[in-house]
Enzyme design. Sequence first.
Site, PDB file in Angstrom:
ATOM      1  N   ASN A  10     -70.020  35.164  17.408  1.00 26.70           N
ATOM      2  CA  ASN A  10     -68.788  33.857  18.029  1.00 26.70           C
ATOM      3  C   ASN A  10     -67.278  34.127  15.966  1.00 26.70           C
ATOM      4  O   ASN A  10     -68.205  33.089  15.266  1.00 26.70           O
ATOM      5  CB  ASN A  10     -68.536  32.969  18.240  1.00 26.70           C
ATOM      6  CG  ASN A  10     -66.962  31.783  18.267  1.00 26.70           C
ATOM      7  OD1 ASN A  10     -66.211  32.295  18.059  1.00 26.70           O
ATOM      8  ND2 ASN A  10     -67.469  30.878  19.644  1.00 26.70           N
ATOM      9  N   LYS A  17     -69.858  31.518  13.983  1.00 26.43           N
ATOM     10  CA  LYS A  17     -71.191  30.859  14.902  1.00 26.43           C
ATOM     11  C   LYS A  17     -71.417  32.119  15.756  1.00 26.43           C
ATOM     12  O   LYS A  17     -71.409  33.144  15.618  1.00 26.43           O
ATOM     13  CB  LYS A  17     -70.606  30.099  15.705  1.00 26.43           C
ATOM     14  CG  LYS A  17     -69.996  28.692  15.128  1.00 26.43           C
ATOM     15  CD  LYS A  17     -69.461  27.885  16.678  1.00 26.43           C
ATOM     16  CE  LYS A  17     -68.191  27.420  16.259  1.00 26.43           C
ATOM     17  NZ  LYS A  17     -68.281  26.631  17.464  1.00 26.43           N
ATOM     18  N   ARG A  91     -68.237  36.440  21.262  1.00 26.53           N
ATOM     19  CA  ARG A  91     -66.857  36.395  21.701  1.00 26.53           C
ATOM     20  C   ARG A  91     -65.643  36.657  21.387  1.00 26.53           C
ATOM     21  O   ARG A  91     -65.768  36.950  19.951  1.00 26.53           O
ATOM     22  CB  ARG A  91     -67.417  34.580  22.201  1.00 26.53           C
ATOM     23  CG  ARG A  91     -66.242  33.976  22.049  1.00 26.53           C
ATOM     24  CD  ARG A  91     -66.011  32.743  21.909  1.00 26.53           C
ATOM     25  NE  ARG A  91     -65.204  32.186  22.191  1.00 26.53           N
ATOM     26  CZ  ARG A  91     -63.661  30.985  21.719  1.00 26.53           C
ATOM     27  NH1 ARG A  91     -64.100  30.963  20.613  1.00 26.53           N
ATOM     28  NH2 ARG A  91     -63.385  30.535  22.087  1.00 26.53           N
ATOM     29  N   HIS A 180     -60.754  29.179  27.637  1.00 33.06           N
ATOM     30  CA  HIS A 180     -62.128  28.886  27.547  1.00 33.06           C
ATOM     31  C   HIS A 180     -62.822  28.914  28.922  1.00 33.06           C
ATOM     32  O   HIS A 180     -63.317  28.299  29.487  1.00 33.06           O
ATOM     33  CB  HIS A 180     -61.425  27.244  27.408  1.00 33.06           C
ATOM     34  CG  HIS A 180     -61.335  26.348  26.351  1.00 33.06           C
ATOM     35  ND1 HIS A 180     -60.631  25.121  26.559  1.00 33.06           N
ATOM     36  CD2 HIS A 180     -61.849  26.363  25.443  1.00 33.06           C
ATOM     37  CE1 HIS A 180     -60.218  24.732  25.681  1.00 33.06           C
ATOM     38  NE2 HIS A 180     -61.441  25.583  24.852  1.00 33.06           N
ATOM     39  N   LEU A 209     -63.010  19.178  28.087  1.00 34.43           N
ATOM     40  CA  LEU A 209     -62.334  18.754  27.205  1.00 34.43           C
ATOM     41  C   LEU A 209     -63.419  18.522  25.604  1.00 34.43           C
ATOM     42  O   LEU A 209     -64.085  18.002  25.647  1.00 34.43           O
ATOM     43  CB  LEU A 209     -62.071  17.183  27.518  1.00 34.43           C
ATOM     44  CG  LEU A 209     -61.920  17.284  29.047  1.00 34.43           C
ATOM     45  CD1 LEU A 209     -61.888  15.320  29.165  1.00 34.43           C
ATOM     46  CD2 LEU A 209     -60.400  17.675  28.734  1.00 34.43           C
ATOM     47  N   GLY A 212     -61.110  21.483  20.926  1.00 34.72           N
ATOM     48  CA  GLY A 212     -59.045  21.968  22.103  1.00 34.72           C
ATOM     49  C   GLY A 212     -59.459  21.550  23.474  1.00 34.72           C
ATOM     50  O   GLY A 212     -60.625  21.263  23.877  1.00 34.72           O
ATOM     51  N   ARG A 241     -53.557  19.719  18.068  1.00 33.63           N
ATOM     52  CA  ARG A 241     -52.787  19.985  18.974  1.00 33.63           C
ATOM     53  C   ARG A 241     -51.416  18.719  19.674  1.00 33.63           C
ATOM     54  O   ARG A 241     -51.818  18.977  20.698  1.00 33.63           O
ATOM     55  CB  ARG A 241     -53.142  21.136  19.709  1.00 33.63           C
ATOM     56  CG  ARG A 241     -54.098  22.756  18.959  1.00 33.63           C
ATOM     57  CD  ARG A 241     -54.004  23.678  19.502  1.00 33.63           C
ATOM     58  NE  ARG A 241     -55.739  23.661  19.047  1.00 33.63           N
ATOM     59  CZ  ARG A 241     -56.688  24.198  19.827  1.00 33.63           C
ATOM     60  NH1 ARG A 241     -56.203  24.542  21.257  1.00 33.63           N
ATOM     61  NH2 ARG A 241     -57.832  23.971  19.415  1.00 33.63           N
ATOM     62  N   ASP A 283     -61.264  13.197  15.965  1.00 39.28           N
ATOM     63  CA  ASP A 283     -62.383  12.976  16.002  1.00 39.28           C
ATOM     64  C   ASP A 283     -62.470  11.874  17.265  1.00 39.28           C
ATOM     65  O   ASP A 283     -62.067  10.655  17.139  1.00 39.28           O
ATOM     66  CB  ASP A 283     -62.909  12.612  15.233  1.00 39.28           C
ATOM     67  CG  ASP A 283     -64.605  12.575  16.008  1.00 39.28           C
ATOM     68  OD1 ASP A 283     -65.006  12.281  16.733  1.00 39.28           O
ATOM     69  OD2 ASP A 283     -65.509  13.786  15.512  1.00 39.28           O
ATOM     70  N   ARG A 285     -64.615  10.082  18.928  1.00 39.60           N
ATOM     71  CA  ARG A 285     -64.855   8.959  18.427  1.00 39.60           C
ATOM     72  C   ARG A 285     -64.936   7.944  17.582  1.00 39.60           C
ATOM     73  O   ARG A 285     -65.097   6.616  18.381  1.00 39.60           O
ATOM     74  CB  ARG A 285     -66.538   9.623  17.962  1.00 39.60           C
ATOM     75  CG  ARG A 285     -67.495  10.154  18.940  1.00 39.60           C
ATOM     76  CD  ARG A 285     -68.273  11.051  18.276  1.00 39.60           C
ATOM     77  NE  ARG A 285     -68.287  12.640  17.518  1.00 39.60           N
ATOM     78  CZ  ARG A 285     -68.799  13.409  17.211  1.00 39.60           C
ATOM     79  NH1 ARG A 285     -70.273  13.346  17.114  1.00 39.60           N
ATOM     80  NH2 ARG A 285     -68.541  14.429  16.729  1.00 39.60           N
ATOM     81  N   GLY A 331     -67.421  18.198  24.274  1.00 43.43           N
ATOM     82  CA  GLY A 331     -67.827  17.180  24.220  1.00 43.43           C
ATOM     83  C   GLY A 331     -67.232  15.542  24.431  1.00 43.43           C
ATOM     84  O   GLY A 331     -68.226  14.900  24.198  1.00 43.43           O
ATOM     85  N   ILE A 332     -66.174  15.663  24.193  1.00 42.58           N
ATOM     86  CA  ILE A 332     -65.662  14.194  25.382  1.00 42.58           C
ATOM     87  C   ILE A 332     -65.590  14.625  26.970  1.00 42.58           C
ATOM     88  O   ILE A 332     -66.296  13.067  27.081  1.00 42.58           O
ATOM     89  CB  ILE A 332     -64.051  14.184  24.730  1.00 42.58           C
ATOM     90  CG1 ILE A 332     -63.922  14.762  23.995  1.00 42.58           C
ATOM     91  CG2 ILE A 332     -63.296  12.989  25.334  1.00 42.58           C
ATOM     92  CD1 ILE A 332     -62.298  14.449  23.057  1.00 42.58           C
ATOM     93  N   GLY A 333     -66.217  15.646  27.585  1.00 45.82           N
ATOM     94  CA  GLY A 333     -65.535  14.999  28.723  1.00 45.82           C
ATOM     95  C   GLY A 333     -67.237  14.861  29.002  1.00 45.82           C
ATOM     96  O   GLY A 333     -67.445  14.485  29.977  1.00 45.82           O
ATOM     97  N   GLU A 385     -71.302  28.189  26.342  1.00 47.06           N
ATOM     98  CA  GLU A 385     -71.036  29.469  26.475  1.00 47.06           C
ATOM     99  C   GLU A 385     -71.857  30.441  26.253  1.00 47.06           C
ATOM    100  O   GLU A 385     -71.173  31.445  26.476  1.00 47.06           O
ATOM    101  CB  GLU A 385     -69.353  29.285  25.671  1.00 47.06           C
ATOM    102  CG  GLU A 385     -68.451  28.531  26.522  1.00 47.06           C
ATOM    103  CD  GLU A 385     -67.461  27.991  25.576  1.00 47.06           C
ATOM    104  OE1 GLU A 385     -67.660  26.497  25.008  1.00 47.06           O
ATOM    105  OE2 GLU A 385     -66.235  28.316  25.443  1.00 47.06           O
TER     106      GLU A 385
HETATM  107  P1  AMP Z   1     -66.222  20.591  21.495  1.00 50.57           P
HETATM  108  O1  AMP Z   1     -65.053  20.630  20.726  1.00 50.57           O
HETATM  109  O2  AMP Z   1     -66.539  20.406  22.618  1.00 50.57           O
HETATM  110  O3  AMP Z   1     -67.824  20.322  20.271  1.00 50.57           O
HETATM  111  O4  AMP Z   1     -66.377  18.664  21.382  1.00 50.57           O
HETATM  112  C1  AMP Z   1     -65.462  18.110  20.316  1.00 50.57           C
HETATM  113  C2  AMP Z   1     -64.892  16.389  20.997  1.00 50.57           C
HETATM  114  O5  AMP Z   1     -66.021  15.485  20.965  1.00 50.57           O
HETATM  115  C3  AMP Z   1     -65.029  15.997  19.269  1.00 50.57           C
HETATM  116  O6  AMP Z   1     -63.238  15.110  19.774  1.00 50.57           O
HETATM  117  C4  AMP Z   1     -65.859  14.803  19.228  1.00 50.57           C
HETATM  118  O7  AMP Z   1     -65.499  13.440  18.961  1.00 50.57           O
HETATM  119  C5  AMP Z   1     -65.872  14.348  21.064  1.00 50.57           C
HETATM  120  N1  AMP Z   1     -67.626  14.134  21.614  1.00 50.57           N
HETATM  121  C6  AMP Z   1     -68.460  14.382  20.918  1.00 50.57           C
HETATM  122  N2  AMP Z   1     -69.714  13.349  20.933  1.00 50.57           N
HETATM  123  C7  AMP Z   1     -68.686  12.396  22.283  1.00 50.57           C
HETATM  124  C8  AMP Z   1     -69.184  11.284  22.117  1.00 50.57           C
HETATM  125  N3  AMP Z   1     -71.001  10.857  22.150  1.00 50.57           N
HETATM  126  N4  AMP Z   1     -68.635  10.044  22.958  1.00 50.57           N
HETATM  127  C9  AMP Z   1     -67.087  10.938  22.867  1.00 50.57           C
HETATM  128  N5  AMP Z   1     -66.454  11.482  22.173  1.00 50.57           N
HETATM  129  C10 AMP Z   1     -67.423  12.733  21.298  1.00 50.57           C
END
Ligand code: AMP
Length: 400
Positions: A10, A17, A91, A180, A209, A212, A241, A283, A285, A331-333, A385
């Site tokens: 990627n 990556k 990718r 995505h 989520l 992006g 964004r 972020d 978190r 990551g969020i979802g 992915e």
């Molecule tokens: P990704 O782009 O899919 O790697 O997701 C990154 C996002 O996921 C960032 O905003 C992280 O803060 C969020 N994230 C990762 N772990 C957690 C968690 N345990 N709880 C809430 N959000 C998280």
Amino acid sequence: MNNKLVLVLNCGSSSLKFAVINAENGDEIISGLAECFNLPDARLKWKISGRKESSSLPANSAHAAAISYIVEKIIKKEAGLAEQFIAVGHRIVHGGEKFTQSVLVDDSVIEGIEECASLAPLHNHAHVLGIKAAQAAFPTLPQVTVFDTAFHQTMPAKAFMYALPYTMYKELHVRRYGMHGTSHLFVTNEAAKALNKPLDQINIISAHLGNGASVAAIKNGKCVDTSMGMTPLAGLVMGTRCGDIDPSIIEYLVTRKGYSIGGVMDILQKQSGLLGISGISSDFRVILDGYAEGNERATLAMEMFSYRLAKYIASYAVPLGRIDAIVFTGGIGENSHLIRTKVLELLTIFGYQVDQVKNEAARLGKQGVITVEGSPIAMVIPTNEEWVIAQDAAKIVAAL
Ligand code: AMP
């Protein structure tokens, strides 16, 4: 011996990556990141059999040097590993209207990716550099490209067209493409299995989520609408964004503040979203911590994020008619039970009732339904992915 390994690449403009994936079961043998390309401190970190390692790269290294290091110093050092490779899977962010599925690389594919580069200049040029470097490193291995836009190519014109003069579509290819796609495709396949429904009969709303974020309406296994647009700037509130805004804001900022177009785009892409609203971080978190401490702007960022997402999900009742499941990923979802609760509470008109025990248990890579018996279904499906890319590469190679 397991001749099913695919090197997944990627390539971004300043980083790369990579992963070595077993195409049959998704096992990740190696994963890593090369970064700071074209800088004195170009470097590489990777994980192999649970072991974390890192190394600097020669100063100003870019794609070719990083791939050469990965092949010579990581892959070839593991006895018998390189011999198990069947393909390299790449990718690709933007395939325009040209690429509706994954393809075997030849000169015309490279030309096609270059042609789509005006729609994603930073990414597509880097992808071509990555393909050429991988061809040089593995001259006998088939190279396969997997496009993030391909899954969305089934959208009907009423969903992908902007209400701009038609010539802008015809001459300049201005339309919604969506991103995505590899993740939305993975989630669709997994949801069909989990709900025990044939793929061509499943209707889901997939919410990816992460930093992006995008949401896609999938009818009978095919994408019929999605929130990202011609570029990944449109749609949901994201890490930095802005997602959807009134386009006149751009002119307003240029005339009121004297920004250049580049300056405004920098604001919309890098200084907006969760970061811009909260003023503390992109972020999620950190936003969650701020929300727990009663930080007003972190709370507003959370509320805007969930409200915009819920509105998008509700609007997809229009093309879908029937919704078999809402699926959260990224990551969020995958990790935030709170955001899932907030979104589903905003959708009570559809009857969603969250099972908090199941909701809180669905994290750190765990898949599961998060609603109570009798409620319409919402679930978490961790995305993968890299596995989609490895599987597509394996399928294409098997057909050669
Ligand atoms: P990704 O782009 O899919 O790697 O997701 C990154 C996002 O996921 C960032 O905003 C992280 O803060 C969020 N994230 C990762 N772990 C957690 C968690 N345990 N709880 C809430 N959000 C998280």
